[in-house]
Design an enzyme around this catalytic site. Structure first.
Site, short mmCIF file in Angstrom:
data_model
loop_
_atom_site.label_atom_id
_atom_site.label_comp_id
_atom_site.label_asym_id
_atom_site.label_seq_id
_atom_site.Cartn_x
_atom_site.Cartn_y
_atom_site.Cartn_z
N TYR A 62 80.13 -12.27 0.22
CA TYR A 62 81.35 -11.34 -0.50
C TYR A 62 82.68 -11.90 -0.19
O TYR A 62 83.50 -12.36 -0.78
CB TYR A 62 81.60 -10.02 -0.25
CG TYR A 62 80.44 -9.11 -0.75
CD1 TYR A 62 80.44 -8.89 -2.07
CD2 TYR A 62 79.31 -8.68 -0.07
CE1 TYR A 62 79.10 -8.21 -2.76
CE2 TYR A 62 78.12 -8.07 -0.39
CZ TYR A 62 78.27 -8.07 -2.07
OH TYR A 62 77.11 -7.06 -2.48
N GLU A 82 76.87 -23.13 3.26
CA GLU A 82 75.63 -21.73 3.31
C GLU A 82 74.67 -22.44 4.04
O GLU A 82 74.04 -23.35 3.85
CB GLU A 82 75.57 -21.45 1.92
CG GLU A 82 74.23 -20.54 1.72
CD GLU A 82 74.56 -19.18 2.59
OE1 GLU A 82 73.68 -18.79 3.22
OE2 GLU A 82 75.34 -18.66 2.17
N GLY A 156 74.70 -11.29 1.46
CA GLY A 156 74.43 -10.16 1.40
C GLY A 156 74.25 -9.39 0.03
O GLY A 156 73.19 -8.59 0.00
N ASN A 160 70.96 -6.59 -0.93
CA ASN A 160 71.35 -5.07 -0.92
C ASN A 160 70.91 -4.18 -2.14
O ASN A 160 70.52 -4.70 -2.99
CB ASN A 160 72.95 -5.00 -0.65
CG ASN A 160 73.70 -5.21 -1.63
OD1 ASN A 160 73.54 -5.29 -2.86
ND2 ASN A 160 74.91 -5.51 -1.21
N VAL A 291 76.79 -24.59 10.43
CA VAL A 291 77.87 -24.99 11.12
C VAL A 291 77.56 -24.68 12.66
O VAL A 291 77.27 -23.70 12.73
CB VAL A 291 79.08 -24.40 10.97
CG1 VAL A 291 80.45 -24.69 11.69
CG2 VAL A 291 79.67 -24.56 8.99
N GLU A 399 72.15 8.14 2.07
CA GLU A 399 71.94 7.73 0.62
C GLU A 399 70.54 7.87 0.37
O GLU A 399 69.60 7.80 1.31
CB GLU A 399 71.74 6.10 0.63
CG GLU A 399 71.42 4.96 -0.20
CD GLU A 399 71.23 3.60 0.36
OE1 GLU A 399 70.17 3.19 0.08
OE2 GLU A 399 72.37 3.12 0.57
N HIS A 484 74.18 -2.96 7.91
CA HIS A 484 75.43 -2.89 7.67
C HIS A 484 76.37 -3.53 8.96
O HIS A 484 77.19 -2.60 9.65
CB HIS A 484 76.06 -1.57 7.27
CG HIS A 484 75.58 -0.83 6.14
ND1 HIS A 484 75.40 0.38 5.98
CD2 HIS A 484 74.97 -1.66 5.00
CE1 HIS A 484 74.81 0.71 4.88
NE2 HIS A 484 74.60 -0.63 4.18
N GLY A 512 83.31 -9.14 6.98
CA GLY A 512 83.07 -8.01 7.79
C GLY A 512 83.17 -8.12 9.27
O GLY A 512 83.40 -6.87 9.90
N ASN A 522 78.61 2.51 2.63
CA ASN A 522 78.04 1.16 2.21
C ASN A 522 79.30 0.05 2.14
O ASN A 522 80.07 0.44 1.55
CB ASN A 522 77.17 1.00 1.02
CG ASN A 522 76.08 2.00 1.19
OD1 ASN A 522 76.20 3.17 1.27
ND2 ASN A 522 74.93 1.57 0.89
#
Length: 543
Positions: A62, A82, A156, A160, A291, A399, A484, A512, A522
């Protein structure tokens, strides 16, 4: 359950009209056969040794996607690195992603045996041997906790359940205490929700759909015990799901696809930010690159990386120069890399906050055994749409999660997010050449207690018991994991209030890792919104 029952709509998504307006071009591109030839070319372009790039983004989740899109729109050429695969090529079964119930080599990142969040069912272990492969879900094991993370272009978002929740404003001070809530709730949360294609299920369809019987049972039990039950926004294409239910398109959510990717209906980053990124013509992406080092150099920073094959073997090592480097490898990936770079002397001036403030978002799982007269349905949508909100009174949001086994389980299953004070720290283990995490399983007791504030009461009211066959032998709580991960390079501590790393102009944390351990819900909408906030400031002031 009567079809007239209504769950409270406690979380606000965008209106259906604004959702359609914002995603029409995306859905149109998907309907026309996915990626254009130019976009496919962009996917497969790998960075060359000794390349010089204005901006390098580590990670394609994200925060990485937000960062790359906004930089490219501002006229900056960007290269994204990536660790996982591109996930744009079907396997032998004609599908890109493996099914949850039949995991194969595509399912797990460099494992020879699956490590599923539910390890047992009806008392039997369900993990199985698989070929070692750069699969989509990483179950990364630290002392005391397993951290589940997506591996691939899209991060992610690939793995998810799509629950796109904006925290209640009154709890925002717990999430990001140094961020102005007015700008988040007026500008950046709406922007994130629009870009991600967030919308709400039609309550009338929810009330009648066979695949949400499990959630309606959860709704009934929660409300009978006095708990607010809320619809939760999601990024699934509800029109597609209606077609799945009607049998007119290939099944996706209704085929149990969730843990290892969703082949059709879910709007992961592959269908939202990434097509826009490719359309700029300014971004290239190197999958299967990891990396290993970032050091100051003339013209910015030298970034060293390993190119991997699908067995995880290093097949090339490259060193490139980047004027600016954006860390967006996820809470764990970014934190591990920064702690290693500080401790080994590559970036010795990073401050003492790097590696600190890591939390599990209070994740804990449990199942309840329902009575025979309360079946939850053999067909369960893998996309959850509802939750029990007891945050204010008991410090827990639960949830109502599916158990998409294809058989009647008479079980209600939950992933809880809880208020927990425990924060761990990453540290460099020089002897072992790795980064360790100081998490203690005992810290989960706070989360269990918060979750019990909901489920003990429901069990007492309904005359039901906890399931003991899902996480091992006679184990009630899934206290061994998190989906999370948050923190490790906390905003306004390890960085300034916009993610700039102290001591190193041109180095930024975007993901995050900035969020100190909890989002109360979430987290991916908050991660996206924070990245939108930070990159806007960085472009305005640093470029």
């Amino acid at each position: 359950m009567a079809h007239t029952m209504r769950c409270d709509n406690g979380f606000q998504g965008p209106s259906r009209r604004s959702f359609i307006a914002g995603t029409g071009s995306i859905l149109g591109a998907v309907a026309l056969g996915g990626l254009s030839p130019a976009a496919r070319a962009a996917t497969s372009t790998t960075i060359s040794d000794a390349a010089v790039v204005p901006a390098l983004v580590i990670g394609t989740g994200y925060a990485g996607c937000v960062t790359a899109l906004r930089l490219a729109q501002a006229g900056v050429d960007v290269h994204m690195i990536e660790m996982g695969m591109a996930w744009d090529t079907p396997g032998a079964d004609g599908k890109i992603f493996a099914n949850t119930t039949t995991p194969d080599q595509r399912s797990f990142w460099l494992r020879t045996r699956t490590k599923q969040p539910l390890s047992n069912f009806l008392g039997f272990p369900i993990d199985k041997d698989i070929p070692r492969y750069t699969g989509i879900l990483d179950a990364e094991e630290f002392s005391g906790i397993t951290v589940y993370q997506g591996r691939g272009v899209g991060g992610g978002s690939l793995v998810n359940g799509g629950m796109a929740v904006t925290p209640r404003r009154e709890f925002f001070g717990e999430v990001l205490p140094t961020v102005n809530p007015d700008e988040m709730y007026n500008v950046y949360y709406p922007r994130a929700n629009a870009e991600l294609g967030v919308t709400m299920i039609d309550p009338a369809w929810f009330d009648t759909a066979e695949c949400y019987q499990y959630a309606r049972v959860g709704c009934k039990h929660a409300q009978r015990s006095g708990f607010p039950f809320v619809y939760v926004p999601n990024v699934y294409d509800w029109n597609y799901m209606r077609q799945e239910a009607a049998g007119t398109v290939p099944k996706s959510a209704l085929a149990g696809e969730i843990l290892y990717g969703n082949n059709y209906g879910k709007k992961s980053l592959q269908k939202t930010y990434l097509p826009k990124i490719r359309a700029t013509g300014r971004v290239t992406i190197s999958p299967l690159h990891r990396v290993t080092s970032v050091v100051p150099a003339s013209g910015g920073y030298t970034v060293t990386m390993e190119q991997l094959d699908t067995a995880g073997t290093t097949i090339a090592t490259k060193a490139v120069t980047a004027a600016r480097v954006f860390f967006a490898a996820g809470s764990v990936g970014t934190s591990k890399l920064l702690v290693k770079l500080k401790s080994t002397g590559a970036l010795p001036n990073l401050n003492g906050e790097v590696g600190k403030g890591w939390g599990d978002n209070g994740n804990v799982m449990c199942g309840r055994a329902n009575h025979m007269w309360d079946p939850t349905g053999s067909l369960q949508s893998s996309i959850p749409t509802a939750g029990i909100d007891n945050w204010a009174a008991g410090g827990a949001f639960a949830e109502v999660a599916p158990l998409p086994t294809g058989i009647e389980t008479y079980a209600s299953f939950y992933l809880s997010i809880t208020r927990t004070p425990s924060r761990a720290e990453f540290s460099w283990n020089a002897a072992a050449g790795r980064v360790d995490l100081s998490w203690q399983t005992a810290w989960k007791q706070t989360s269990i207690t918060a979750a019990k504030s909901i489920f003990d009461k429901i069990n007492a009211k309904e005359g039901t018991i906890y399931r003991t066959d899902l996480f091992g032998v006679y184990k009630i709580w899934g206290d061994h994991l998190t989906y999370h991960p948050l923190g490790g390079a906390v905003l306004n501590k390890a960085t300034d209030n916009y993610g700039r790393l102290h001591g190193y102009p041109g180095l930024y944390v975007m993901d995050g890792a900035l969020i100190p351990g909890t989002t109360t819900v979430n987290p991916f909408v908050t991660i996206t919104a924070l990245a939108e906030r930070n990159i806007e400031k960085i472009i305005a002031t640093d470029l």
